[in-house]
Design an enzyme around this catalytic site. Sequence first.
Site, mmCIF file in Angstrom:
data_model
loop_
_atom_site.group_PDB
_atom_site.id
_atom_site.type_symbol
_atom_site.label_atom_id
_atom_site.label_comp_id
_atom_site.label_asym_id
_atom_site.label_seq_id
_atom_site.Cartn_x
_atom_site.Cartn_y
_atom_site.Cartn_z
ATOM 1 N N LYS B 190 -6.573 13.614 -4.822
ATOM 2 C CA LYS B 190 -7.054 14.549 -5.841
ATOM 3 C C LYS B 190 -6.424 14.220 -7.192
ATOM 4 O O LYS B 190 -5.227 14.367 -7.380
ATOM 5 C CB LYS B 190 -6.711 15.997 -5.502
ATOM 6 C CG LYS B 190 -7.432 16.951 -6.463
ATOM 7 C CD LYS B 190 -6.834 18.338 -6.516
ATOM 8 C CE LYS B 190 -5.720 18.481 -7.531
ATOM 9 N NZ LYS B 190 -6.130 18.405 -8.943
ATOM 10 N N CYS B 298 7.411 11.972 -16.750
ATOM 11 C CA CYS B 298 8.395 12.737 -15.994
ATOM 12 C C CYS B 298 9.805 12.177 -16.184
ATOM 13 O O CYS B 298 10.777 12.901 -16.099
ATOM 14 C CB CYS B 298 8.028 12.786 -14.525
ATOM 15 S SG CYS B 298 7.540 11.188 -13.878
#
Lengths: 300, 485
Positions: B190, B298
């Site tokens: 996804k 990140c």
Amino acid sequence: MATKKTQQITGGIDVSKTYKIFIGGAFPRTESGRYFDVKDKDGKFLANMCLSSRKDFRNAVVAARKAQEGWQDRSAYNRSQIIYRIAEMLQQKRSVFLDEMQAMGHSASRAQKEFSDSIDLLVYYAGWCDKYTQVYGAVNPVASSHFNFSVPEPTGVVAVMAENGSALKGVIKAVIPAVCGGNTAVVLASENFPLCAVSFAEVIATSDVPAGVINILTGKRSELQHHFASHMDVNALVVWDASASARMELGQHAAENVKRTFFYDSAETDAPGPEYIIDLQETKTTWHPVESIKGSGSGY
Amino acid sequence: MAKTDNNADWNLAPAPESTDHIHIDKRYELFIDGKFTAPSGKKYFKTVNPATEEVLAEIAEANGRDVDKAVKAARKAYNGVWSKISAKERAKYIFRIARLIQERAREFAVIESLDGGKPIRESRDVDVPTAAAHFFYHAGWADKLEYAFPVRKVSPLGVVGQIIPWNFPLLMAAWKIAPALATGNTVVLKPAETTSLTALKLAELIRDAGLPDGVVNIVTGAGATGRALTEHPDVDKIAFTGSTDVGKMIQRTVAGTDKKLTLELGGKAANIIFEDAPIDQAVEGIINGIFFNQGHVCCAGSRLFVQESVAAEVDRRLKHRMESLILGDPLDKNTDVGAINSKGQLETINSYLAKGKKEGLTMFQTDCPVPEKGFWCRPTLFSDVAQSSVIAREEIFGPVLAIQTFRTVDEVIDKANNTPYGLSAGVWTDKGSKIFNLTTRLKAGVVWANTYNKFDPTSPFGGYKESGFGREGGLHGLRAYVNLH
């Protein structure tokens, strides 16, 4: 106070041992003042064990955290020798442990087997301390002009629930792979066979293990497990022989600070291996540029 | 030496990458069982170019039934084909994917920049080639897994569910899919809802590669789609890259099941500059560390620690260098800082800027022009930041740098480690022994010494503490996708 019937000394009554817990290298009784008693197979009183509290656990985590960096900084060779030293100290107390195990209901042969397995386990993991980084580390051939390598490093503070069906070996399986890898540990001993864990703490106390590296509590799993799983300064949770419902509940608590969580089944995992060390390691990867002398046009 | 004229006109003529050869359909369906399939809920959402706010395409929204269909297709493909073909044939398929990405690299790069707002220079030189490299690297592992895990017998997990973020859409898809396929698993992936396009283009390419139907399935949608995937009982493993909050939710969801889990979560990396560092290079490293991909990284070096003796110099040079950053059209080859990925993310960043100002911190922003339309944030830094400041504690995921100073090595190690995160860190010094002291004691999964933000398929990536667990890339990354016996 524990009373011991097996080895009466001629001409007097035994001086029995008060079983304590082991936190930060010291032997306190539980701060809560509570106890649970252990009986022998005939239902006779053996000892009043500490019924450790959440506060005891939290104190143990503080001690473990304080000890962690220093333990990690010890050379692998030194950690290896210290774990080997535990085996030496344990070996000479063989009769103490055999007596305790038999008092708690082990047959003589079962006690002997568990004791010798325990010694073997210690010697086995003592040897791993200065080897697993080579087996599980790597120099990575990156496509750019960098030197890049990965090494396993300890996760930090590990909270462990030892298996219930074992008196001595279970507590060793619970803590030794963790500390072999530079972690510090807090372990809750077997609820059914708690005596040996405390005597093992006395072995550790005389084996050059720095204070706080191994902390041993006795008490009830049902009372402490949620605190083990939810403590925010614990990096990893290991639970031996957890029920399905406990796996779910503890796993959910552990998510609060993204704890590494491992459920081991003592029936399935009898053979020791480096996996128990590696589960409690992080992989650290370091990059550094490599000067490209040709590329830079300079020369020397 | 001639003095640099700082007032010289450095405006460069526009150099936009051509979009003539790019084809984007009006509408994209779900990729399930080798076919593009309409979503059962008949719902579609729009994907927007964050630099222009123009709608690029409509994307199908997968509901629980669609996810179930995709998992069933993946299971069927696993049982019927993928677990049966030989490892060397599996490898060839993955090599093919790598080659096809290389062939269509420019198209992918342009779409990545259109859909996500990142500068074309980054999508062209980093995202797409590294994505191809990930497939190429992992392909070769497929028939060599027994060498990766000596003494153990290796087997695949089965069906893996993978959820990826919007900051490196194609690259994250490659990080996830490549090791999963190489180790013999089938995949339901996804993508993030703001950046589905390159994943769907990848689906086309996977179809072109002739991969058996159902080996890779791509279901688009937002959080609910991801939840359906993590909760699906027939998924053997979840691999998630995204925020720490969502990661914790997933860890809770997966608790008590037999699903394996790896999490690559947020970060608040320390980038540490010592007085003996080569300051010019360090400044480049700071810039790359925090402004690469608009700080949507990140592992961004969002906490800068400068040794006091060079703090003034670093501050001056850093601001000077920041002023030369070109913000604007992501498709322009001169652009350094592209568009913020979405309106929502821009609002998040702006709320942090407001909080920082409210705390009384000194904020500096470059005075570069900002386009009228689209989502933009000027390169920003906060100085005099305290450890307790929200700017130093929380992941902002934008081009916002918090500067702190330090005097001693021990002090900076304490400060750097004083965070629940532990994904990455940077160290700048000319002294080798100092580097190794730091790299050993920093609690972070990746430490860049005298460099920053470098990635490679052979190099394991992942965090300590609340930055997640498990590694991606290299031999270490394979472990997350296999059962060992």
